[in-house]
Design an enzyme around this catalytic site. Structure first.
Site: not given
Lengths: 306, 306
Positions: B144, B154, B238, B240, B242, B244-247
């Site tokens: 996704w 999206e 931390y 996360p 999921y 996959h790096l996200h902010v």
């Protein structure tokens, strides 16, 4: 108005002729609302009032009794096994707590008015040039802290003490905690040594103190309240609410105020950082939030840093 | 029971013969309660149900109308200008939202049951030996996320994009935010580069990416939503949810879930830490909370680390 029936009237009607002036603040999550209004004073003059309304928590017994009586419920939406309904419980299950401040001054109204909050990035230099002079000029009284440390006040509330003047501390329940259930446990460790204003003053010299607070604080809470160390959030605030070093212990499952990342610093991280670099908190840029009306924000503005 | 009046009965009475089995969870702050009960099923058999009750937020207009009508208020305590009263508003101001799950399975009941939470102290070694193998074995699907990055899903929700494959990212509203008011603004920046699982993978190589997210994310939010950078809380989780790096970008005044010190890491601090030591997040002991039923906690137990 007769004086003799004044007391009775006040009980029944603390807000005669209430008219809304402004919604000061509201929280959809907490189900609270803070209103500023005008009411009729004793001599027909208008008077300012602040009214804080808060809905009651549910009581398991009374709501399950209610559901057992098949109360009318209005369907809002239905999807497979999920349904959403509206239900209007009888008045006795809907008590609202109303706190009334009357007459309210400008200061009361301002206190409850929702304030914008802003993040400050305070460098080590900013601390020396702006924050430290601000703290010194304010000369906040911490006599009440010294009273606790000297057993002149709250001596019966002390849960644990390490009396060492350099590396010792006193552990006692925070006033926010009623001590009736551990779900919202909240204690404070206050160090005996004077002059450590905050995180900013901590160096490798303070590691024994910090390790004592961590280890002995956990042990004392396990012994007295039965919560294990890994069920506790142990942290400092920056900015703190008073400038004498203290450490917060809260139940991990309790969403206590002041546990957000822009205010709380885990003691475990603080110890690691100082172990890595004794001057970490002297030099580090620290981030925190200030309300629009806070005096420290004005100092940053005056220094051209905001 | 006649079939033809079944629909109408369901609307009026979704919980026939409700009997409480257990209080799964309650929050005095949020004014919610989660109940497990048994109800009479269609064929007289008992059926499990979960009922979630939540009180309504106040509406300024209706409560100020009510106060203007001098409703009876019962005095609880009075001290100088402060008074506390109880007030029972009429039923139409006391709507309770009832979410009913029926029939509820064991899984539903467990989902809402209050779980104990424990703090984990994950050293760099623990990450390599316990957490990383756990993440790899789970092979969580992040298709996704790739769909968003490739505009297969999206695409119309994207607020801003830096298309650089190495140092670029996509910024879009989080599903928790309805975009109707900035008070609870919540956006997510997802990096284009694949394979950065979390904070643990970040080194000095990622500074350009992190600085882009910080700078361009703030600019895009100011332009589209009018909130300044110093009114935003910008942080990573931390663990996360999921890998996959996200902010996360949330309005500073909004007490969003997951902003507590044991989960959130300010992007500004992350950048400073990596600038100081490129291997900071590889070697550092990181603290976070796990619920009793989480699989990662079991991995720590199996490794004798909990």
């Amino acid at each position: 108005t007769e004086d003799k029936d004044n007391a009775a009237r006040e009980v029944e009607n603390p807000l005669p002729g209430f008219r809304l002036s402004a919604v000061l603040r509201e929280s959809a999550r907490d189900k609270t609302i803070f209103l500023h209004g005008q009411v009729s004073g004793d001599d027909e003059a208008k008077e300012d009032a602040v009214v804080i309304l808060e809905r009651a928590p549910f009581q398991a017994e009374s709501v399950s009794d209610l559901l057992g009586k098949n109360p009318p419920m209005t369907l809002q939406l239905k999807n497979d096994i999920y349904g959403v309904y509206h239900l209007s419980p009888p008045p006795e299950l809907n008590e609202v707590k109303a706190t009334v401040i009357r007459p309210a001054t400008e200061k009361h109204i301002k206190k409850y008015l929702r304030q914008e909050v802003y993040l400050i990035q305070e460098s080590g230099e900013d601390y020396k040039n702006i924050t430290l002079p601000f703290i010194q000029a304010q000369s906040f009284s911490i006599q009440w802290v010294y009273n606790i440390l000297e057993k002149k006040a709250e001596a019966d509330r002390i849960v644990y003490e390490n009396a060492d003047p350099e590396n010792g501390f006193v552990l006692l329940p925070d006033f926010k905690w009623n001590q009736k259930q551990v779900e919202d446990l909240y204690l404070i460790a206050i160090c005996h040594k004077r002059g450590i204003k905050s995180l900013r003053d901590l160096t490798a010299d303070h590691l024994p103190l910090l390790r004592n607070i961590m280890k002995e604080g956990k042990e004392a809470i396990l012994k007295r309240f039965g919560l294990q160390g890994n069920q506790l959030r142990i942290y400092l605030h920056y900015q703190p609410s008073y400038y004498h070093l203290h450490v917060h212990f809260t139940a991990l499952g309790h969403d206590a105020p002041g546990t957000t990342v822009e205010r709380a610093h885990l003691l475990n991280d603080v110890i690691q950082n100082i172990e890595m670099d004794s001057r970490y908190y002297e030099t580090r840029t620290l981030t925190y939030a200030l309300r629009e009306d806070e005096a420290l924000l004005k100092s940053f503005k005056d220094a051209g840093k905001f």
